[in-house]
Every structure is written in structure tokens, then in C-alpha cells.
Design a protein around this motif. Structure first.
Motif, mmCIF file in Angstrom:
data_model
loop_
_atom_site.group_PDB
_atom_site.id
_atom_site.type_symbol
_atom_site.label_atom_id
_atom_site.label_comp_id
_atom_site.label_asym_id
_atom_site.label_seq_id
_atom_site.Cartn_x
_atom_site.Cartn_y
_atom_site.Cartn_z
ATOM 1 N N SER A 37 24.630 5.305 -6.250
ATOM 2 C CA SER A 37 24.587 5.143 -7.709
ATOM 3 C C SER A 37 25.412 3.960 -8.172
ATOM 4 O O SER A 37 25.025 3.261 -9.116
ATOM 5 N N LEU A 38 26.547 3.717 -7.532
ATOM 6 C CA LEU A 38 27.380 2.560 -7.893
ATOM 7 C C LEU A 38 26.599 1.256 -7.733
ATOM 8 O O LEU A 38 26.641 0.381 -8.605
ATOM 9 N N PHE A 39 25.899 1.127 -6.627
ATOM 10 C CA PHE A 39 25.182 -0.110 -6.315
ATOM 11 C C PHE A 39 23.987 -0.301 -7.251
ATOM 12 O O PHE A 39 23.737 -1.413 -7.716
ATOM 13 N N VAL A 40 23.273 0.776 -7.513
ATOM 14 C CA VAL A 40 22.133 0.686 -8.433
ATOM 15 C C VAL A 40 22.633 0.356 -9.835
ATOM 16 O O VAL A 40 22.046 -0.497 -10.520
ATOM 17 N N HIS A 41 23.719 0.978 -10.251
ATOM 18 C CA HIS A 41 24.274 0.722 -11.585
ATOM 19 C C HIS A 41 24.576 -0.758 -11.787
ATOM 20 O O HIS A 41 24.245 -1.343 -12.820
ATOM 21 N N THR A 42 25.202 -1.387 -10.803
ATOM 22 C CA THR A 42 25.525 -2.813 -10.915
ATOM 23 C C THR A 42 24.269 -3.675 -10.867
ATOM 24 O O THR A 42 24.137 -4.629 -11.631
ATOM 25 N N ALA A 43 23.336 -3.344 -9.989
ATOM 26 C CA ALA A 43 22.209 -4.245 -9.717
ATOM 27 C C ALA A 43 21.090 -4.185 -10.751
ATOM 28 O O ALA A 43 20.388 -5.192 -10.932
ATOM 29 N N VAL A 44 20.891 -3.086 -11.405
ATOM 30 C CA VAL A 44 19.761 -2.975 -12.341
ATOM 31 C C VAL A 44 19.731 -4.118 -13.353
ATOM 32 O O VAL A 44 18.672 -4.708 -13.588
ATOM 33 N N PRO A 45 20.853 -4.489 -13.970
ATOM 34 C CA PRO A 45 20.783 -5.589 -14.951
ATOM 35 C C PRO A 45 20.344 -6.936 -14.359
ATOM 36 O O PRO A 45 19.894 -7.807 -15.099
#
Length: 191
Positions: free
Chosen positions: A42-50
């Protein structure tokens, strides 16, 4: 990307890395691993989505997460959560996992700007159908159009030959504390 779609992508990564040699080593409790992976990825997806470089096949069979040139894999906010999260999830083993993360960072190719494939996962129910490699090929075609190289770390060495078929070459290797498992560092020039 809507929160529901991001959650579906996290689930694909959690399931796809559940039996991964490296990430299974990092999160060794098989009963808790899936929940641990959900929190971790979730940490990685949170950062990468934008960044606009997170992809999932229409059927949810595979997902990829790319870090564009010059962007951090984790935001400062998400990076600050890494150590406390690991200590909560894996206790004393967190020191070894943090050492492994340092090895990922210190071995990361940084000589020239590139796209970094942080995560590529195939849902276990969709394995063997070419969905992950098909998604990767589509992503690489877009990166090729931009004239950019790509880099990845293969945490499951059984997949190295699949990446090589798409033009990646091994440029390095490192191991988790204790010597196993090993991770291949792979580079692909634009085509």
C-alpha cells in the motif's frame, strides 16, 4: 485512480508476492504474510499512483508499478512509515529487512535517467496465461516511445529469463542478509 482501483492493485501485489522468495523471506510468517503484504505494498501504490504509471489489466490478472525518471519510489511521508511498519509487522526481523532494503537502494542503477519497474505481479489465478509479461511488454512499448531505458530487480530468479526475453540484461546481483535469497538487477536499453 480511484481508491477502489488502488486497493485492487494492492491486492494483486499482495497475492502475487505471497510466495515470492525474497518477499516471503522479508515477511516470514505465512499466516500473517498476506496482511503484511497488503500493508507494505500500500505504501508503494500510494506514492506511485500520482505519477500515472500504475497499470492493471482489465480483468485484474496482472499489475505493474513504474517509477518515472527523477521521482522517488516512496514519498517522504511514506518513507517515514517504513521502519515503524516493519517493526510492527516483523519485530526483530525488521533489522534484516531494513538491511535488504538498503541493498536494493545501493544496487539500484542510477547512472542515467530511467523508468524503474518497482513492482510487477500476476494474480495467482491468472498465472501462466502471459498476462504479466503482456502488461510489461505494453509498458515497455510506451517507454520505448519516450526513448528511455528501464530498470528492475528480479526478486524471484525463476522469472529472470522472462525479463531477458523482453530485452533486459542482468547488470548486478545482491543477496538478503544470510546470503539467500538473491535478487538480480536488470537493465534494458530503449528500442
Amino acid at each position: 485512480m480511484a481508491a477502489a482501483e488502488a486497493a485492487r492493485i494492492v491486492e494483486v501485489f499482495a497475492l502475487s508476492f505471497n510466495q515470492d522468495p525474497t518477499w516471503g523471506w522479508a515477511f516470514p510468517n505465512p499466516e500473517a504474510r498476506l496482511d503484511h503484504h497488503r500493508a507494505w505494498w500500500s505504501l508503494f501504490v500510494h506514492t506511485a499512483v500520482p505519477y500515472g504509471w500504475v497499470w492493471m489489466t482489465e480483468d485484474g490478472g496482472a499489475a505493474s508499478l513504474w517509477i518515472p525518471p527523477g521521482k522517488p519510489e516512496l514519498s517522504a511521508e511514506d518513507e517515514a512509515q517504513v521502519e515503524p511498519l516493519l517493526r510492527r509487522l516483523v519485530g526483530a526481523h525488521a533489522d534484516d529487512v531494513l538491511t535488504l532494503l538498503d541493498r536494493f537502494d545501493s544496487n539500484h542503477a542510477s547512472a542515467e535517467p530511467h523508468f524503474y519497474l518497482s513492482l510487477l505481479g500476476t494474480h495467482p489465478d491468472h498465472r501462466g496465461q502471459g498476462k504479466g509479461m503482456g502488461l510489461l511488454a505494453t509498458n515497455l512499448a510506451r517507454i520505448d516511445e519516450l526513448g528511455m531505458p528501464a530498470y528492475l530487480e528480479s526478486s524471484n530468479r525463476a522469472n529472470d529469463h522472462r525479463y531477458e526475453r523482453l530485452g533486459f540484461v542482468q547488470v548486478g546481483e545482491f543477496a538478503a542478509p544470510g546470503g539467500e535469497p538473491t535478487v538480480a538487477c536488470m537493465w534494458r536499453d530503449p528500442r
